[in-house]
Design a protein around this motif. Sequence first.
Motif, PDB file in Angstrom:
ATOM      1  N   LYS A  25      31.692  37.857  44.288  1.00  0.00           N
ATOM      2  CA  LYS A  25      30.356  38.427  44.131  1.00  0.00           C
ATOM      3  C   LYS A  25      29.663  38.627  45.476  1.00  0.00           C
ATOM      4  O   LYS A  25      29.004  39.644  45.709  1.00  0.00           O
ATOM      5  CB  LYS A  25      29.500  37.511  43.239  1.00  0.00           C
ATOM      6  N   GLU A  26      29.805  37.644  46.373  1.00  0.00           N
ATOM      7  CA  GLU A  26      29.152  37.746  47.675  1.00  0.00           C
ATOM      8  C   GLU A  26      29.657  38.943  48.471  1.00  0.00           C
ATOM      9  O   GLU A  26      28.917  39.542  49.251  1.00  0.00           O
ATOM     10  CB  GLU A  26      29.381  36.456  48.485  1.00  0.00           C
ATOM     11  N   VAL A  27      30.925  39.286  48.284  1.00  0.00           N
ATOM     12  CA  VAL A  27      31.507  40.431  48.992  1.00  0.00           C
ATOM     13  C   VAL A  27      30.941  41.735  48.439  1.00  0.00           C
ATOM     14  O   VAL A  27      30.543  42.625  49.203  1.00  0.00           O
ATOM     15  CB  VAL A  27      33.043  40.419  48.867  1.00  0.00           C
ATOM     16  N   THR A  28      30.881  41.853  47.114  1.00  0.00           N
ATOM     17  CA  THR A  28      30.330  43.077  46.528  1.00  0.00           C
ATOM     18  C   THR A  28      28.842  43.203  46.828  1.00  0.00           C
ATOM     19  O   THR A  28      28.327  44.319  46.963  1.00  0.00           O
ATOM     20  CB  THR A  28      30.576  43.120  45.013  1.00  0.00           C
ATOM     21  N   GLU A  29      28.155  42.085  46.959  1.00  0.00           N
ATOM     22  CA  GLU A  29      26.728  42.127  47.345  1.00  0.00           C
ATOM     23  C   GLU A  29      26.583  42.644  48.778  1.00  0.00           C
ATOM     24  O   GLU A  29      25.658  43.403  49.079  1.00  0.00           O
ATOM     25  CB  GLU A  29      26.105  40.741  47.210  1.00  0.00           C
ATOM     26  N   ALA A  30      27.488  42.220  49.662  1.00  0.00           N
ATOM     27  CA  ALA A  30      27.453  42.708  51.047  1.00  0.00           C
ATOM     28  C   ALA A  30      27.730  44.211  51.094  1.00  0.00           C
ATOM     29  O   ALA A  30      27.085  44.943  51.854  1.00  0.00           O
ATOM     30  CB  ALA A  30      28.485  41.963  51.890  1.00  0.00           C
ATOM     31  N   LYS A  44      44.179  41.409  50.084  1.00  0.00           N
ATOM     32  CA  LYS A  44      45.137  40.521  49.427  1.00  0.00           C
ATOM     33  C   LYS A  44      44.523  39.119  49.347  1.00  0.00           C
ATOM     34  O   LYS A  44      43.527  38.929  48.681  1.00  0.00           O
ATOM     35  CB  LYS A  44      46.468  40.547  50.166  1.00  0.00           C
ATOM     36  N   GLY A  45      45.107  38.145  50.030  1.00  0.00           N
ATOM     37  CA  GLY A  45      44.634  36.774  49.906  1.00  0.00           C
ATOM     38  C   GLY A  45      43.209  36.547  50.372  1.00  0.00           C
ATOM     39  O   GLY A  45      42.521  35.655  49.864  1.00  0.00           O
ATOM     40  N   ILE A  46      42.738  37.346  51.330  1.00  0.00           N
ATOM     41  CA  ILE A  46      41.362  37.182  51.818  1.00  0.00           C
ATOM     42  C   ILE A  46      40.360  37.706  50.795  1.00  0.00           C
ATOM     43  O   ILE A  46      39.195  37.330  50.797  1.00  0.00           O
ATOM     44  CB  ILE A  46      41.176  37.881  53.187  1.00  0.00           C
ATOM     45  N   ARG A  47      40.804  38.596  49.922  1.00  0.00           N
ATOM     46  CA  ARG A  47      40.000  39.152  48.832  1.00  0.00           C
ATOM     47  C   ARG A  47      38.798  39.947  49.323  1.00  0.00           C
ATOM     48  O   ARG A  47      37.693  39.840  48.819  1.00  0.00           O
ATOM     49  CB  ARG A  47      39.590  38.051  47.842  1.00  0.00           C
ATOM     50  N   GLY A  48      39.075  40.776  50.339  1.00  0.00           N
ATOM     51  CA  GLY A  48      38.089  41.729  50.810  1.00  0.00           C
ATOM     52  C   GLY A  48      38.362  43.092  50.199  1.00  0.00           C
ATOM     53  O   GLY A  48      39.148  43.212  49.250  1.00  0.00           O
ATOM     54  N   PRO A  49      37.733  44.141  50.725  1.00  0.00           N
ATOM     55  CA  PRO A  49      37.983  45.495  50.217  1.00  0.00           C
ATOM     56  C   PRO A  49      39.462  45.849  50.337  1.00  0.00           C
ATOM     57  O   PRO A  49      40.095  45.589  51.359  1.00  0.00           O
ATOM     58  CB  PRO A  49      37.116  46.373  51.131  1.00  0.00           C
ATOM     59  N   GLN A  50      40.018  46.460  49.301  1.00  0.00           N
ATOM     60  CA  GLN A  50      41.434  46.779  49.260  1.00  0.00           C
ATOM     61  C   GLN A  50      41.842  47.729  50.382  1.00  0.00           C
ATOM     62  O   GLN A  50      42.974  47.696  50.856  1.00  0.00           O
ATOM     63  CB  GLN A  50      41.774  47.396  47.895  1.00  0.00           C
ATOM     64  N   SER A  51      40.925  48.575  50.829  1.00  0.00           N
ATOM     65  CA  SER A  51      41.252  49.561  51.861  1.00  0.00           C
ATOM     66  C   SER A  51      40.938  49.066  53.271  1.00  0.00           C
ATOM     67  O   SER A  51      40.981  49.846  54.223  1.00  0.00           O
ATOM     68  CB  SER A  51      40.477  50.856  51.601  1.00  0.00           C
ATOM     69  N   ALA A  52      40.639  47.777  53.416  1.00  0.00           N
ATOM     70  CA  ALA A  52      40.304  47.230  54.739  1.00  0.00           C
ATOM     71  C   ALA A  52      41.384  46.263  55.215  1.00  0.00           C
ATOM     72  O   ALA A  52      42.219  45.799  54.446  1.00  0.00           O
ATOM     73  CB  ALA A  52      38.951  46.520  54.691  1.00  0.00           C
ATOM     74  N   ASN A 101      34.196  52.456  56.436  1.00  0.00           N
ATOM     75  CA  ASN A 101      32.747  52.664  56.364  1.00  0.00           C
ATOM     76  C   ASN A 101      31.979  51.356  56.541  1.00  0.00           C
ATOM     77  O   ASN A 101      32.558  50.269  56.536  1.00  0.00           O
ATOM     78  CB  ASN A 101      32.354  53.381  55.065  1.00  0.00           C
ATOM     79  N   LYS A 102      30.670  51.479  56.705  1.00  0.00           N
ATOM     80  CA  LYS A 102      29.853  50.301  56.997  1.00  0.00           C
ATOM     81  C   LYS A 102      29.904  49.286  55.868  1.00  0.00           C
ATOM     82  O   LYS A 102      29.871  48.061  56.100  1.00  0.00           O
ATOM     83  CB  LYS A 102      28.397  50.712  57.275  1.00  0.00           C
ATOM     84  N   GLU A 103      30.023  49.771  54.643  1.00  0.00           N
ATOM     85  CA  GLU A 103      30.074  48.873  53.493  1.00  0.00           C
ATOM     86  C   GLU A 103      31.344  48.012  53.536  1.00  0.00           C
ATOM     87  O   GLU A 103      31.311  46.801  53.290  1.00  0.00           O
ATOM     88  CB  GLU A 103      30.036  49.679  52.187  1.00  0.00           C
ATOM     89  N   GLU A 104      32.471  48.631  53.881  1.00  0.00           N
ATOM     90  CA  GLU A 104      33.738  47.898  53.963  1.00  0.00           C
ATOM     91  C   GLU A 104      33.736  46.905  55.128  1.00  0.00           C
ATOM     92  O   GLU A 104      34.289  45.806  55.016  1.00  0.00           O
ATOM     93  CB  GLU A 104      34.897  48.874  54.136  1.00  0.00           C
ATOM     94  N   VAL A 105      33.128  47.295  56.233  1.00  0.00           N
ATOM     95  CA  VAL A 105      33.060  46.402  57.396  1.00  0.00           C
ATOM     96  C   VAL A 105      32.312  45.126  57.032  1.00  0.00           C
ATOM     97  O   VAL A 105      32.772  44.006  57.309  1.00  0.00           O
ATOM     98  CB  VAL A 105      32.393  47.106  58.596  1.00  0.00           C
ATOM     99  N   LEU A 106      31.160  45.282  56.388  1.00  0.00           N
ATOM    100  CA  LEU A 106      30.393  44.105  55.970  1.00  0.00           C
ATOM    101  C   LEU A 106      31.137  43.304  54.914  1.00  0.00           C
ATOM    102  O   LEU A 106      31.163  42.072  54.948  1.00  0.00           O
ATOM    103  CB  LEU A 106      29.020  44.533  55.430  1.00  0.00           C
ATOM    104  N   GLY A 107      31.740  44.003  53.952  1.00  0.00           N
ATOM    105  CA  GLY A 107      32.489  43.320  52.910  1.00  0.00           C
ATOM    106  C   GLY A 107      33.640  42.507  53.468  1.00  0.00           C
ATOM    107  O   GLY A 107      33.905  41.384  53.039  1.00  0.00           O
ATOM    108  N   MET A 108      34.327  43.057  54.483  1.00  0.00           N
ATOM    109  CA  MET A 108      35.445  42.354  55.090  1.00  0.00           C
ATOM    110  C   MET A 108      34.977  41.108  55.836  1.00  0.00           C
ATOM    111  O   MET A 108      35.618  40.046  55.767  1.00  0.00           O
ATOM    112  CB  MET A 108      36.171  43.308  56.050  1.00  0.00           C
ATOM    113  N   VAL A 131      32.265  39.272  55.212  1.00  0.00           N
ATOM    114  CA  VAL A 131      31.850  38.248  54.245  1.00  0.00           C
ATOM    115  C   VAL A 131      33.065  37.656  53.527  1.00  0.00           C
ATOM    116  O   VAL A 131      33.131  36.447  53.298  1.00  0.00           O
ATOM    117  CB  VAL A 131      30.834  38.830  53.237  1.00  0.00           C
ATOM    118  N   ALA A 132      34.055  38.488  53.204  1.00  0.00           N
ATOM    119  CA  ALA A 132      35.277  37.987  52.557  1.00  0.00           C
ATOM    120  C   ALA A 132      35.973  36.975  53.460  1.00  0.00           C
ATOM    121  O   ALA A 132      36.463  35.935  52.993  1.00  0.00           O
ATOM    122  CB  ALA A 132      36.206  39.142  52.228  1.00  0.00           C
TER     123      ALA A 132
END
Length: 404
Positions: free
Chosen positions: A69-74, A244-252, A283-290, A292-293
Amino acid sequence: MNTRRKALKTISAIPFIGALIGPSIVTAKVAEEAVMKPLARDFFKELGLRTFINAAGTYTSMTGSLMHKEVTEAISYGATEYVNLDELHDKVGERIAQLLECEYATVSSGAFGAMTIGLAGVMCGMDEKKVAQLPNTEGLKDEVIVQKGHSIGYTHALINTGAKIVEVTTAKELEKAINKKTAMLWFLNANTEKGEIKWEEFVALGKKHDVPTFVDCAADVPPVENLFKFTKMGFDLVCFSGGKGIRGPQSAGLLLGRRKYIEAARLHTPPRGTTIARGMKVNKEEVLGMLVALELYLARDHKKEWALWESQIQLISDSASSVNGVETEIHVPPHANHVPSLKIRWDESIVKISKPDFRKQLVNGHPSIETVGSEKEVGITTWMMEPGQERIVAQRVRELLANA
């Protein structure tokens, strides 16, 4: 942040508004809005797609992992404001480098993208004319030495730069292959056991001949130690998949290592437009998501998580092996996808269903369950399941085997 503050101010003002216009009107208004508010859309259902329990692992075809959830919020936060893309990459790269105790880092478009830009950075350095000329490698070092046992399809990420792959088997062959055109030595961690040259010797050979070394660790988290291990060992560049194991954006993904190579790699990425990696935009959203993940992953109780996976896989193993003619084997792959995993085998003269048909029935059932396997066995992992799903899988596996 501003939106959140406005929301809090609005909520705190409600009692005052109610005092002015009367509680019954406020209550009626809230009730009306609740009724009129549309339900969340079920996009996959709209598109006619079935979701499934992931008993297979972090496969790209199965969309990797689920983000916390914290990743999708980021990611949602990143969509609310404009920011300079290069500055964001700079700041996040510095933050990741601090977290992982390495010289520098950047968020890439997956491990594959990290391989392409990492090699491009090594080949071109900070020379923007050379950056623009790729994949034309005239005048550049453009050979990458790879052990034969490591030379798989993913080396396409390297030849995207225009580079050529040179395969070797022994350390002696590697040294003989090094010449004035050698740009890099590349190591595939998942295939460590399929190569004669191991990590320390590989790094030492690179340093001896002043050739940068790169290790691809796309699926090599867990264990968490791998995020630190290879940069400290001396590899110049290391990459990981983010989804994968880090559970960040799939494309990052993550590219870690020497600052001079990563800063050079960044010259090939957006917002620059005349480069081979223009299409590898993060993109900026993926950078932040990565970011936080990664923070969440490092803060996780890894021993507790491992114990959970062991208990889950044991439950499914016990359930399957309770059927006459069925054998199970719990194992942990030594490198990539290093998690408790299960192999299920059976005598088809007793349990009269083939392994592919068994897997097909799991997929076509309710709920759908995805596994891996071959003609000889069915493979199951639990690390990408939601808690409780292991009981559903255990029951379904036993039912199908028993009924067969």
